[in-house]
Enzyme design. Structure first.
Site, PDB file in Angstrom:
ATOM      1  N   ARG A 107      12.068  -5.223   5.216  1.00 28.42           N
ATOM      2  CA  ARG A 107      11.490  -4.127   4.944  1.00 28.42           C
ATOM      3  C   ARG A 107      12.463  -3.040   5.551  1.00 28.42           C
ATOM      4  NH1 ARG A 107       5.512  -1.821   5.591  1.00 28.42           N
ATOM      5  NH2 ARG A 107       5.794  -2.859   7.493  1.00 28.42           N
TER       6      ARG A 107
ATOM      7  N   ARG B 234     -10.056   0.591   8.189  1.00 28.78           N
ATOM      8  CA  ARG B 234      -9.438  -0.597   8.646  1.00 28.78           C
ATOM      9  C   ARG B 234     -10.458  -1.450   9.302  1.00 28.78           C
ATOM     10  NH1 ARG B 234      -3.822   0.110   8.346  1.00 28.78           N
ATOM     11  NH2 ARG B 234      -2.758  -1.401   9.513  1.00 28.78           N
TER      12      ARG B 234
ATOM     13  N   ARG C 237      -0.615  -9.290  13.112  1.00 27.37           N
ATOM     14  CA  ARG C 237      -1.281  -8.313  12.335  1.00 27.37           C
ATOM     15  C   ARG C 237      -2.055  -8.938  10.968  1.00 27.37           C
ATOM     16  NH1 ARG C 237       4.073  -5.573  10.865  1.00 27.37           N
ATOM     17  NH2 ARG C 237       2.849  -4.055   9.204  1.00 27.37           N
TER      18      ARG C 237
ATOM     19  N   LYS D  67       1.015  -1.224  -0.055  1.00 23.41           N
ATOM     20  CA  LYS D  67       0.239   0.120   0.023  1.00 23.41           C
ATOM     21  C   LYS D  67       0.859   1.154  -0.049  1.00 23.41           C
ATOM     22  CE  LYS D  67      -2.166  -1.233   3.792  1.00 23.41           C
ATOM     23  NZ  LYS D  67      -1.499  -2.518   4.191  1.00 23.41           N
TER      24      LYS D  67
ATOM     25  N   ARG E  24      10.815  -1.521  11.568  1.00 27.35           N
ATOM     26  CA  ARG E  24       9.772  -1.305  12.482  1.00 27.35           C
ATOM     27  C   ARG E  24       9.769  -2.298  13.321  1.00 27.35           C
ATOM     28  NH1 ARG E  24       4.684   0.298   8.131  1.00 27.35           N
ATOM     29  NH2 ARG E  24       3.657  -1.013   9.928  1.00 27.35           N
TER      30      ARG E  24
HETATM   31  P1  AP5 Z   1       4.822  -1.549   1.908  1.00 26.47           P
HETATM   32  O1  AP5 Z   1       4.418  -0.687   0.793  1.00 26.47           O
HETATM   33  O2  AP5 Z   1       5.507  -1.111   3.004  1.00 26.47           O
HETATM   34  O3  AP5 Z   1       3.683  -2.387   2.572  1.00 26.47           O
HETATM   35  P2  AP5 Z   1       2.261  -1.835   3.293  1.00 26.47           P
HETATM   36  O4  AP5 Z   1       1.155  -2.262   2.597  1.00 26.47           O
HETATM   37  O5  AP5 Z   1       2.457  -0.324   3.275  1.00 26.47           O
HETATM   38  O6  AP5 Z   1       2.567  -2.235   4.547  1.00 26.47           O
HETATM   39  P3  AP5 Z   1       2.449  -1.893   6.145  1.00 26.47           P
HETATM   40  O7  AP5 Z   1       3.256  -2.799   6.925  1.00 26.47           O
HETATM   41  O8  AP5 Z   1       2.675  -0.487   6.140  1.00 26.47           O
HETATM   42  O9  AP5 Z   1       0.731  -2.158   6.431  1.00 26.47           O
HETATM   43  P4  AP5 Z   1       0.044  -2.185   7.735  1.00 26.47           P
HETATM   44  O10 AP5 Z   1      -1.297  -1.910   7.013  1.00 26.47           O
HETATM   45  O11 AP5 Z   1       0.247  -3.376   8.459  1.00 26.47           O
HETATM   46  O12 AP5 Z   1       0.937  -1.076   8.597  1.00 26.47           O
HETATM   47  P5  AP5 Z   1       0.319   0.472   8.622  1.00 26.47           P
HETATM   48  O13 AP5 Z   1       1.515   1.523   8.848  1.00 26.47           O
HETATM   49  O14 AP5 Z   1      -0.824   1.089   7.836  1.00 26.47           O
HETATM   50  O15 AP5 Z   1       5.659  -2.874   1.514  1.00 26.47           O
HETATM   51  C1  AP5 Z   1       6.328  -3.917   2.534  1.00 26.47           C
HETATM   52  C2  AP5 Z   1       7.420  -4.227   1.964  1.00 26.47           C
HETATM   53  O16 AP5 Z   1       7.393  -5.201   0.616  1.00 26.47           O
HETATM   54  C3  AP5 Z   1       8.653  -3.276   1.658  1.00 26.47           C
HETATM   55  O17 AP5 Z   1      10.034  -3.589   1.977  1.00 26.47           O
HETATM   56  C4  AP5 Z   1       8.662  -2.736  -0.047  1.00 26.47           C
HETATM   57  O18 AP5 Z   1       9.722  -2.510  -0.359  1.00 26.47           O
HETATM   58  C5  AP5 Z   1       8.250  -4.426  -0.433  1.00 26.47           C
HETATM   59  N1  AP5 Z   1       7.440  -4.601  -1.633  1.00 26.47           N
HETATM   60  C6  AP5 Z   1       6.439  -3.750  -1.893  1.00 26.47           C
HETATM   61  N2  AP5 Z   1       5.963  -4.211  -3.246  1.00 26.47           N
HETATM   62  C7  AP5 Z   1       6.780  -5.268  -3.572  1.00 26.47           C
HETATM   63  C8  AP5 Z   1       6.660  -5.929  -4.404  1.00 26.47           C
HETATM   64  N3  AP5 Z   1       5.686  -6.010  -5.635  1.00 26.47           N
HETATM   65  N4  AP5 Z   1       7.501  -7.196  -4.736  1.00 26.47           N
HETATM   66  C9  AP5 Z   1       8.480  -7.262  -3.539  1.00 26.47           C
HETATM   67  N5  AP5 Z   1       8.546  -6.637  -2.569  1.00 26.47           N
HETATM   68  C10 AP5 Z   1       7.719  -5.559  -2.467  1.00 26.47           C
HETATM   69  O19 AP5 Z   1      -0.227   0.597  10.182  1.00 26.47           O
HETATM   70  C11 AP5 Z   1       0.560   0.188  11.270  1.00 26.47           C
HETATM   71  C12 AP5 Z   1      -0.122  -0.095  12.728  1.00 26.47           C
HETATM   72  O20 AP5 Z   1      -0.802   1.342  12.872  1.00 26.47           O
HETATM   73  C13 AP5 Z   1      -1.517  -0.843  12.926  1.00 26.47           C
HETATM   74  O21 AP5 Z   1      -0.940  -2.326  13.144  1.00 26.47           O
HETATM   75  C14 AP5 Z   1      -2.181  -0.191  13.734  1.00 26.47           C
HETATM   76  O22 AP5 Z   1      -1.606  -0.664  14.948  1.00 26.47           O
HETATM   77  C15 AP5 Z   1      -2.201   1.159  13.377  1.00 26.47           C
HETATM   78  N6  AP5 Z   1      -3.064   1.692  12.453  1.00 26.47           N
HETATM   79  C16 AP5 Z   1      -2.688   2.037  11.308  1.00 26.47           C
HETATM   80  N7  AP5 Z   1      -4.091   2.672  10.472  1.00 26.47           N
HETATM   81  C17 AP5 Z   1      -5.020   2.307  11.363  1.00 26.47           C
HETATM   82  C18 AP5 Z   1      -6.330   2.292  11.196  1.00 26.47           C
HETATM   83  N8  AP5 Z   1      -6.905   2.714  10.439  1.00 26.47           N
HETATM   84  N9  AP5 Z   1      -6.905   1.872  12.503  1.00 26.47           N
HETATM   85  C19 AP5 Z   1      -6.501   1.409  13.755  1.00 26.47           C
HETATM   86  N10 AP5 Z   1      -5.268   1.097  13.672  1.00 26.47           N
HETATM   87  C20 AP5 Z   1      -4.304   1.665  12.649  1.00 26.47           C
HETATM   88 MG    MG Z   2       2.524   1.002   5.042  1.00 26.90          MG
END
Ligand code: AP5
Ligand code: MG
Ligand code: ZN
Length: 211
Positions: A123, A88, A167, A13, A156
């Site tokens: 990552r 979410r 997660r 994402k 992270r």
């Molecule tokens: P990346 O692009 O970083 O993936 P992502 O989908 O953004 O993953 P996140 O871990 O950020 O998602 P998340 O939803 O768990 O975390 P968030 O920060 O939103 O890619 C991942 C890796 O893969 C990278 O190394 C990249 O280089 C690689 N990659 C990408 N594409 C690739 C490809 N095609 N091939 C190979 N490699 C590839 O949330 C974190 C925490 O915040 C949550 O757990 C929660 O506690 C809180 N939170 C956030 N939003 C909310 C909400 N709306 N409600 C409640 N709690 C929330």
């Molecule tokens: Mg992300």
């Protein structure tokens, strides 16, 4: 253009949102990035959110809904935005709808669990600009240093194997129901999230350009 990127942790994402933001000149709103910066600044929000985030649990809806509603009122969102990691839960989606925000598309990026484990284990994230890299799949030019702003890259805390497993469970139980929810509103588009970052980007822009 009001888009949401849906999908499990590590599906790409953030990676895709950053390129979409450049192409369409609309902001990426990542609740994860906003929360992580609140945690690192030890703001009242960050202090409340930290425990949930470190364990891979969701931060309570009322806290995140407030952040997003405030952010969407800023002038740079007037032409549209890309929501990354929000909504979410069905509750968050309902609050967004109640506040009058109607989305053009919810794009769900599908990646199998074994691939997610590999992606998150390798990552690295920039401390300053939150750009993402992968030690094997998308390495920076200089190890440990962000190509874009030359700051330090870090791992992270929620990317530990045990936390990633939790997660994924949280995603299945609390976020996946949104796929059905957006489908019932005829807003859902599903994209295969494996393949090169560029290929996935092209598939997403094809969807956006067809709306
Ligand atoms: P990346 O692009 O970083 O993936 P992502 O989908 O953004 O993953 P996140 O871990 O950020 O998602 P998340 O939803 O768990 O975390 P968030 O920060 O939103 O890619 C991942 C890796 O893969 C990278 O190394 C990249 O280089 C690689 N990659 C990408 N594409 C690739 C490809 N095609 N091939 C190979 N490699 C590839 O949330 C974190 C925490 O915040 C949550 O757990 C929660 O506690 C809180 N939170 C956030 N939003 C909310 C909400 N709306 N409600 C409640 N709690 C929330
Ligand atoms: Mg992300
Ligand atoms: Zn950076």
């Amino acid at each position: 253009m009001k888009i949401i990127l849906l999908g499990p942790p590590g599906c790409g994402k953030g990676t895709q949102a950053k390129s979409l933001m450049e192409k369409y000149r609309i902001p990426q709103i990542s609740t994860g990035d906003i929360l992580r910066s609140a945690v690192s600044d030890q703001t009242p929000l960050g202090i409340k959110a930290k425990g949930f985030m470190d364990n891979g649990e969701l931060v309570p809806d009322d806290l995140v809904v407030q952040i997003v509603e405030k952010r969407l009122k800023e002038p740079d969102c007037s032409r549209g935005f890309i929501l990354d990691g929000f909504p979410r839960t069905v509750g968050q989606a309902e609050s967004l709808e109640k506040s009058g925000v109607l989305l053009d598309a919810a794009i769900s990026i599908e990646v199998p669990d074994d691939e997610i484990m590999k992606r998150l284990a390798g990552r690295r994230t920039c401390r300053k600009c939150s750009a993402m890299y992968h030690i094997m799949f998308d390495p920076p030019e200089k190890e440990g240093i962000c190509d874009k702003c030359q700051s330090e890259l870090y791992q992270r805390v929620d990317d530990k194997e045990e936390t990633v497993k939790n997660r994924l469970i949280v995603y299945r139980n609390q976020t996946e129901p949104l796929i059905e929810w957006y489908s019932s509103k005829n807003k859902l588009h599903t994209i295969k999230g494996t393949g090169s970052i560029k290929e996935i980007f092209n598939n997403i822009t094809e969807v956006i350009d067809s709306i």
